[in-house]
Motif scaffolding. Structure first.
Motif, PDB file in Angstrom:
ATOM      1  N   VAL A 223     -11.278 -40.461  23.901  1.00 27.77           N
ATOM      2  CA  VAL A 223     -10.723 -41.788  23.989  1.00 27.77           C
ATOM      3  C   VAL A 223     -11.836 -42.823  24.293  1.00 27.77           C
ATOM      4  N   LEU A 224     -12.707 -42.505  25.548  1.00 24.51           N
ATOM      5  CA  LEU A 224     -13.460 -43.202  25.968  1.00 24.51           C
ATOM      6  C   LEU A 224     -15.034 -42.692  25.814  1.00 24.51           C
ATOM      7  N   LYS A 225     -15.994 -43.528  25.277  1.00 23.22           N
ATOM      8  CA  LYS A 225     -17.380 -43.129  25.035  1.00 23.22           C
ATOM      9  C   LYS A 225     -18.259 -43.061  26.292  1.00 23.22           C
ATOM     10  N   ASP A 226     -18.531 -44.182  26.944  1.00 22.52           N
ATOM     11  CA  ASP A 226     -19.324 -44.275  28.047  1.00 22.52           C
ATOM     12  C   ASP A 226     -18.486 -44.599  29.209  1.00 22.52           C
ATOM     13  N   ILE A 227     -18.595 -43.646  30.241  1.00 23.99           N
ATOM     14  CA  ILE A 227     -17.748 -43.578  31.611  1.00 23.99           C
ATOM     15  C   ILE A 227     -18.818 -43.697  32.611  1.00 23.99           C
ATOM     16  N   THR A 228     -20.116 -43.695  32.330  1.00 19.89           N
ATOM     17  CA  THR A 228     -20.983 -43.629  33.535  1.00 19.89           C
ATOM     18  C   THR A 228     -20.601 -44.239  34.779  1.00 19.89           C
ATOM     19  N   ILE A 229     -20.417 -45.781  34.616  1.00 20.84           N
ATOM     20  CA  ILE A 229     -20.173 -46.546  35.650  1.00 20.84           C
ATOM     21  C   ILE A 229     -18.893 -46.334  36.400  1.00 20.84           C
ATOM     22  N   LEU A 230     -17.799 -46.030  35.595  1.00 24.79           N
ATOM     23  CA  LEU A 230     -16.631 -46.068  36.133  1.00 24.79           C
ATOM     24  C   LEU A 230     -16.166 -44.620  36.714  1.00 24.79           C
ATOM     25  N   THR A 231     -16.965 -43.461  36.230  1.00 24.07           N
ATOM     26  CA  THR A 231     -17.015 -42.158  36.874  1.00 24.07           C
ATOM     27  C   THR A 231     -17.694 -42.319  38.330  1.00 24.07           C
ATOM     28  N   THR A 232     -18.840 -43.005  38.225  1.00 18.66           N
ATOM     29  CA  THR A 232     -19.634 -42.953  39.468  1.00 18.66           C
ATOM     30  C   THR A 232     -18.554 -43.872  40.524  1.00 18.66           C
ATOM     31  N   LEU A 233     -18.172 -45.009  40.054  1.00 20.42           N
ATOM     32  CA  LEU A 233     -17.252 -45.768  41.095  1.00 20.42           C
ATOM     33  C   LEU A 233     -16.069 -45.054  41.717  1.00 20.42           C
ATOM     34  N   PHE A 234     -15.468 -44.188  40.683  1.00 20.34           N
ATOM     35  CA  PHE A 234     -14.020 -43.421  41.106  1.00 20.34           C
ATOM     36  C   PHE A 234     -14.607 -42.424  41.956  1.00 20.34           C
ATOM     37  N   THR A 235     -15.651 -41.525  41.725  1.00 23.05           N
ATOM     38  CA  THR A 235     -16.089 -40.328  42.385  1.00 23.05           C
ATOM     39  C   THR A 235     -16.514 -40.789  43.908  1.00 23.05           C
ATOM     40  N   ALA A 236     -17.128 -41.910  44.067  1.00 26.16           N
ATOM     41  CA  ALA A 236     -17.418 -42.509  45.296  1.00 26.16           C
ATOM     42  C   ALA A 236     -16.266 -42.961  46.142  1.00 26.16           C
ATOM     43  N   LEU A 237     -15.333 -43.610  45.306  1.00 27.89           N
ATOM     44  CA  LEU A 237     -14.064 -43.907  46.001  1.00 27.89           C
ATOM     45  C   LEU A 237     -13.226 -42.731  46.286  1.00 27.89           C
ATOM     46  N   ALA A 238     -13.111 -41.570  45.666  1.00 27.98           N
ATOM     47  CA  ALA A 238     -12.456 -40.484  46.093  1.00 27.98           C
ATOM     48  C   ALA A 238     -13.336 -39.710  47.318  1.00 27.98           C
ATOM     49  N   SER A 239     -14.705 -39.939  47.304  1.00 28.75           N
ATOM     50  CA  SER A 239     -15.426 -39.433  48.364  1.00 28.75           C
ATOM     51  C   SER A 239     -15.078 -39.973  49.794  1.00 28.75           C
ATOM     52  N   VAL A 240     -15.109 -41.416  49.624  1.00 30.90           N
ATOM     53  CA  VAL A 240     -15.284 -41.909  50.849  1.00 30.90           C
ATOM     54  C   VAL A 240     -13.568 -41.797  51.241  1.00 30.90           C
ATOM     55  N   GLY A 241     -12.661 -41.852  50.510  1.00 29.43           N
ATOM     56  CA  GLY A 241     -11.090 -41.926  50.652  1.00 29.43           C
ATOM     57  C   GLY A 241     -10.816 -40.460  51.501  1.00 29.43           C
ATOM     58  N   GLY A 242     -11.359 -39.496  50.799  1.00 23.43           N
ATOM     59  CA  GLY A 242     -11.273 -37.943  51.146  1.00 23.43           C
ATOM     60  C   GLY A 242     -11.976 -37.934  52.528  1.00 23.43           C
ATOM     61  N   ALA A 243     -12.907 -38.365  52.837  1.00 25.03           N
ATOM     62  CA  ALA A 243     -13.830 -38.348  54.257  1.00 25.03           C
ATOM     63  C   ALA A 243     -12.894 -38.858  55.307  1.00 25.03           C
ATOM     64  N   VAL A 244     -12.449 -40.206  54.944  1.00 25.40           N
ATOM     65  CA  VAL A 244     -11.398 -40.711  55.919  1.00 25.40           C
ATOM     66  C   VAL A 244     -10.364 -40.203  56.190  1.00 25.40           C
TER      67      VAL A 244
END
Length: 299
Positions: A223-244
């Motif tokens: 469905v999506l072709k290029d998700i580099t920016i979004l994947t990086t953004l959401f993974t970073a968000l999940a990392s920070v949220g999980g750590a907190v």
């Protein structure tokens, strides 16, 4: 103020953990966000970039060479570096939470604890905390090599070592020995609390991890072709949220630590006896001292 030096049963420790985090959500939350957040963010960004590479490899597994390349990406440099930063964030979460609780217990008012004060406290334990985590990983790994059951036992028996490191200012070897001693005879109580808190934190973490999971699914379906920016953004968000959110588990470990200290040594009772006539005794969130029940079999 919440009394930590108190014996609590299984449910009381969970309730006290949520009560403390709710009461100190601003001070503790900001400390975790400012101190742990940057490390978790870097780890999340690097891991997100590695995740994109992995998803790209997974879309074209039509030959043995590409299959080898896919498995190689599982252990690529970016993913390993991201894991190192995320593990460091996990260690910092425990140190920040325990340092905050240590400062909270020392103060005699409801004044908010500043992030700079927490950071000054945390700096004393970063080196020893990292080495303690490495040593614990080797000990647990050795336990699993011998047999699965010893590995599981050791992994629970070592969970209070970081708390000992901060609250008692012990060195690495003493913290490990002390943790084994405290957990001895109370293994099921500690394991049960860790298990329940892990489930609670995992459910809460879904708020941060679901977007990245949905995005990966849409990419895999074409469905999506290029998700580099979004994947990086959401993974970073999940990392920070999980750590907190891991601060909640660390808080539960702190209440477990003090509950075992009271059960085995009664230091809080001695302190209260010594303070009679000097200052009012602080009350806990779940009753006065002495109302806790035996650890084993409470749940």
């Amino acid at each position: 103020m919440i009394q930590f030096e108190q014996r609590r049963d299984f449910g009381e420790k969970i309730n006290a953990s949520f009560a403390f985090v709710t009461e100190q959500i601003r001070g503790l939350g900001l400390s975790l966000l400012y101190i742990v957040g940057p490390v978790a963010l870097v780890g999340g960004v690097i891991s997100g970039m590695g995740q994109v590479e992995l998803l790209d490899s997974a879309k074209s597994l039509d030959s043995p060479d590409k299959l080898v390349s896919f498995y190689a990406n599982l252990f690529s440099g970016s993913r390993l570096i991201g894991m190192v930063f995320q593990l460091l964030a996990y260690v910092l979460t425990s140190l920040v939470t325990f340092s905050y609780i240590r400062l909270y217990r020392q103060q005699q008012s409801d004044k908010q604890i500043e992030v700079s004060t927490v950071w000054a406290e945390v700096q004393q334990y970063i080196g020893s905390g990292v080495f303690l985590s490495i040593a614990s990983a080797f000990i647990i790994g050795f336990g699993f090599v011998l047999l699965i059951i010893p590995g599981i036992y050791v992994s629970v028996a070592l969970t209070l070592a970081p708390a000992v490191l901060v609250f008692e200012r012990q060195d690495m070897a003493q913290a490990i020995s002390r943790s084994f001693k405290l957990v001895s005879g109370n293994w099921w109580s500690v394991a049960g609390l860790l298990f329940v808190m892990a489930i609670i934190v995992s459910i809460l973490s879904m708020v941060f991890t679901l977007p990245a999971g949905i995005l990966g699914g849409l990419f895999g379906a074409g469905v999506l072709k290029d998700i580099t920016i979004l994947t990086t953004l959401f993974t970073a968000l999940a990392s920070v949220g999980g750590a907190v959110l891991q601060g909640l588990s660390a808080t539960a470990s702190a209440f477990q630590y003090f509950s075992l200290i009271e059960e085995k040594e009664g230091t809080g009772l001695i302190s209260q006896i010594d303070s009679i006539g000097q200052m009012p005794t602080r009350q806990g969130v779940s009753g006065t001292f002495g109302q806790g029940r035996e650890e084993e079999g409470d749940y």
